[in-house]
Design a protein around this motif. Structure first.
Motif, PDB file in Angstrom:
ATOM      1  N   ASP A 186      -4.042  31.399 -32.944  1.00 13.46           N
ATOM      2  CA  ASP A 186      -4.851  31.616 -31.746  1.00 13.46           C
ATOM      3  C   ASP A 186      -5.800  30.443 -31.496  1.00 13.46           C
ATOM      4  N   ARG A 187      -6.364  29.891 -32.583  1.00 13.32           N
ATOM      5  CA  ARG A 187      -7.300  28.773 -32.432  1.00 13.32           C
ATOM      6  C   ARG A 187      -6.606  27.485 -32.028  1.00 13.32           C
ATOM      7  N   THR A 188      -5.317  27.378 -32.286  1.00  9.48           N
ATOM      8  CA  THR A 188      -4.628  26.107 -32.069  1.00  9.48           C
ATOM      9  C   THR A 188      -3.607  26.139 -30.940  1.00  9.48           C
ATOM     10  N   GLN A 189      -3.492  27.256 -30.225  1.00  6.28           N
ATOM     11  CA  GLN A 189      -2.519  27.343 -29.138  1.00  6.28           C
ATOM     12  C   GLN A 189      -2.786  26.327 -28.034  1.00  6.28           C
ATOM     13  N   LYS A 190      -4.031  25.895 -27.886  1.00  9.22           N
ATOM     14  CA  LYS A 190      -4.383  24.951 -26.825  1.00  9.22           C
ATOM     15  C   LYS A 190      -3.742  23.584 -27.024  1.00  9.22           C
ATOM     16  N   TYR A 191      -3.337  23.255 -28.248  1.00 12.52           N
ATOM     17  CA  TYR A 191      -2.811  21.921 -28.508  1.00 12.52           C
ATOM     18  C   TYR A 191      -1.355  21.754 -28.086  1.00 12.52           C
ATOM     19  N   LEU A 192      -0.541  22.775 -28.264  1.00 11.72           N
ATOM     20  CA  LEU A 192       0.885  22.624 -27.959  1.00 11.72           C
ATOM     21  C   LEU A 192       1.163  22.342 -26.488  1.00 11.72           C
ATOM     22  N   PRO A 193       0.577  23.095 -25.531  1.00  8.70           N
ATOM     23  CA  PRO A 193       0.830  22.764 -24.122  1.00  8.70           C
ATOM     24  C   PRO A 193       0.382  21.351 -23.765  1.00  8.70           C
ATOM     25  N   LEU A 194      -0.721  20.919 -24.344  1.00  9.81           N
ATOM     26  CA  LEU A 194      -1.204  19.573 -24.049  1.00  9.81           C
ATOM     27  C   LEU A 194      -0.281  18.521 -24.665  1.00  9.81           C
ATOM     28  N   ALA A 195       0.247  18.803 -25.850  1.00  2.31           N
ATOM     29  CA  ALA A 195       1.199  17.877 -26.463  1.00  2.31           C
ATOM     30  C   ALA A 195       2.452  17.743 -25.598  1.00  2.31           C
ATOM     31  N   LYS A 196       2.908  18.853 -25.043  1.00  2.00           N
ATOM     32  CA  LYS A 196       4.084  18.783 -24.175  1.00  2.00           C
ATOM     33  C   LYS A 196       3.769  18.013 -22.896  1.00  2.00           C
ATOM     34  N   THR A 197       2.579  18.215 -22.349  1.00  5.97           N
ATOM     35  CA  THR A 197       2.165  17.456 -21.173  1.00  5.97           C
ATOM     36  C   THR A 197       2.123  15.965 -21.489  1.00  5.97           C
ATOM     37  N   LEU A 198       1.609  15.630 -22.682  1.00  7.24           N
ATOM     38  CA  LEU A 198       1.593  14.238 -23.117  1.00  7.24           C
ATOM     39  C   LEU A 198       2.986  13.623 -23.063  1.00  7.24           C
ATOM     40  N   LEU A 199       3.941  14.331 -23.621  1.00  8.94           N
ATOM     41  CA  LEU A 199       5.299  13.812 -23.696  1.00  8.94           C
ATOM     42  C   LEU A 199       5.915  13.657 -22.313  1.00  8.94           C
ATOM     43  N   PHE A 200       5.803  14.682 -21.503  1.00 14.12           N
ATOM     44  CA  PHE A 200       6.483  14.667 -20.212  1.00 14.12           C
ATOM     45  C   PHE A 200       5.767  13.825 -19.161  1.00 14.12           C
ATOM     46  N   SER A 201       4.534  13.436 -19.430  1.00 15.84           N
ATOM     47  CA  SER A 201       3.870  12.542 -18.497  1.00 15.84           C
ATOM     48  C   SER A 201       4.485  11.149 -18.519  1.00 15.84           C
ATOM     49  N   ALA A 202       5.286  10.863 -19.541  1.00 12.01           N
ATOM     50  CA  ALA A 202       5.995   9.585 -19.631  1.00 12.01           C
ATOM     51  C   ALA A 202       7.484   9.742 -19.337  1.00 12.01           C
ATOM     52  N   GLN A 203       7.859  10.803 -18.638  1.00 12.32           N
ATOM     53  CA  GLN A 203       9.284  11.072 -18.440  1.00 12.32           C
ATOM     54  C   GLN A 203       9.989   9.960 -17.657  1.00 12.32           C
ATOM     55  N   ASP A 204       9.283   9.319 -16.732  1.00 15.10           N
ATOM     56  CA  ASP A 204       9.922   8.242 -15.968  1.00 15.10           C
ATOM     57  C   ASP A 204      10.334   7.096 -16.885  1.00 15.10           C
ATOM     58  N   ALA A 205       9.465   6.771 -17.854  1.00 17.81           N
ATOM     59  CA  ALA A 205       9.809   5.717 -18.809  1.00 17.81           C
ATOM     60  C   ALA A 205      10.987   6.135 -19.676  1.00 17.81           C
ATOM     61  N   PHE A 206      11.023   7.416 -20.095  1.00 14.84           N
ATOM     62  CA  PHE A 206      12.161   7.910 -20.886  1.00 14.84           C
ATOM     63  C   PHE A 206      13.458   7.829 -20.093  1.00 14.84           C
ATOM     64  N   TYR A 207      13.434   8.347 -18.880  1.00 18.31           N
ATOM     65  CA  TYR A 207      14.650   8.373 -18.078  1.00 18.31           C
ATOM     66  C   TYR A 207      15.162   6.965 -17.777  1.00 18.31           C
ATOM     67  N   SER A 208      14.244   6.014 -17.636  1.00 21.94           N
ATOM     68  CA  SER A 208      14.649   4.650 -17.297  1.00 21.94           C
ATOM     69  C   SER A 208      15.428   3.986 -18.423  1.00 21.94           C
ATOM     70  N   ILE A 209      15.283   4.484 -19.657  1.00 17.87           N
ATOM     71  CA  ILE A 209      16.063   3.955 -20.775  1.00 17.87           C
ATOM     72  C   ILE A 209      17.097   5.000 -21.228  1.00 17.87           C
ATOM     73  N   ASN A 210      17.439   5.881 -20.291  1.00 20.49           N
ATOM     74  CA  ASN A 210      18.490   6.889 -20.517  1.00 20.49           C
ATOM     75  C   ASN A 210      18.165   7.846 -21.666  1.00 20.49           C
ATOM     76  N   GLU A 211      16.910   8.237 -21.748  1.00 21.54           N
ATOM     77  CA  GLU A 211      16.476   9.211 -22.741  1.00 21.54           C
ATOM     78  C   GLU A 211      15.896  10.425 -22.024  1.00 21.54           C
ATOM     79  N   ASP A 212      16.142  11.609 -22.592  1.00 29.48           N
ATOM     80  CA  ASP A 212      15.666  12.856 -22.018  1.00 29.48           C
ATOM     81  C   ASP A 212      14.476  13.356 -22.835  1.00 29.48           C
ATOM     82  N   PRO A 213      13.273  13.437 -22.253  1.00 29.67           N
ATOM     83  CA  PRO A 213      12.115  13.896 -23.031  1.00 29.67           C
ATOM     84  C   PRO A 213      12.279  15.310 -23.571  1.00 29.67           C
TER      85      PRO A 213
END
Length: 230
Positions: A167-194
């Motif tokens: 319960d104390r740490t649930q706030k971190y996982l959604p933010l970690a996923k946001t971190l990853l997917f905020s760079a999705q354009d860079a991933f897709y440009s090198i043919n990688e799927d976040p």
């Protein structure tokens, strides 16, 4: 090194994110030295802090090699700062268990997943410094395993309840996923799927981090004890 036109820019953007993550990991590990209850933990965290500092320098060197005349601000910077604020709040509260989840389990686990998949692409492109890159990955794995072992010991001694800690740490996982997917354009440009990166990351998380409704359905999604020995 065989890099297609434009790939060097996007690789540099992803490595810029890694620099931000390593800098945060360095600061957190350094602060955790004062929170850790055992001398052995303190020694490991001091070593981790040094390694994270070296990692940041190594990634900065790779960025300069890829794009010597350019600077590429990471689209993840804003979200990384938000993650830092949450982690610093846990440090201020001297909540060692929460910092372990936020840094060694989630942040290190995500960084490890990213490094491993980027490594595969760099190897195919004939990138230099293979031994250095493998050393960085092994050290990230060790940091992640340290967090798993430390949390397992705390749970077994009833110092923490897994439901309360989740319960104390649930706030971190959604933010970690946001971190990853905020760079999705860079991933897709090198043919990688976040999403593949996120799936890989989730496979090595302790199962109690998820509520029943949000737990991923994957045959390799181990409980905490199995994660440590896998």
């Amino acid at each position: 090194m065989l890099i297609k036109s434009g790939e060097h820019v996007h690789l540099a953007q992803l490595l810029t994110f890694m620099v931000l993550g390593e800098q945060l990991a360095h600061d957190c590990a350094h602060a955790q030295i004062c929170l850790a209850p055992a001398p052995g933990m303190k020694k490991f965290l001091a070593s981790q802090a040094r390694q994270e500092g070296y990692h940041a320098l190594a990634f900065q060197g790779a960025i300069r090699w890829l794009t010597p005349q350019s600077r590429h601000p990471s689209p993840m910077s804003e979200h990384m700062n938000a993650y830092r604020k949450l982690l610093e709040d846990a440090i201020d509260r001297r909540d060692f268990a929460e910092t372990l989840v936020a840094e060694q389990i989630i942040l290190e686990g995500l960084g490890e997943a990213i490094l491993k998949k980027i490594e595969a692409g760099l190897a195919k492109r004939g990138a230099p410094f293979h031994r250095l890159r493998r050393m960085l990955i092994h050290q990230e794995e060790a940091h992640h395993q340290f967090g798993l072992r430390a949390l397992t010991a705390m749970l077994e001694r009833d110092e923490e309840c897994d439901e309360t800690l989740r319960d104390r740490t649930q706030k971190y996982l959604p933010l970690a996923k946001t971190l990853l997917f905020s760079a999705q354009d860079a991933f897709y440009s090198i043919n990688e799927d976040p999403q593949e990166y996120w799936n890989e990351f989730q496979q090595h998380l302790p199962v109690w981090l998820y509520t029943h409704s949000s737990q991923p359905h994957h045959s390799r999604f181990f409980p905490l004890a199995a994660c440590i020995h896998s």
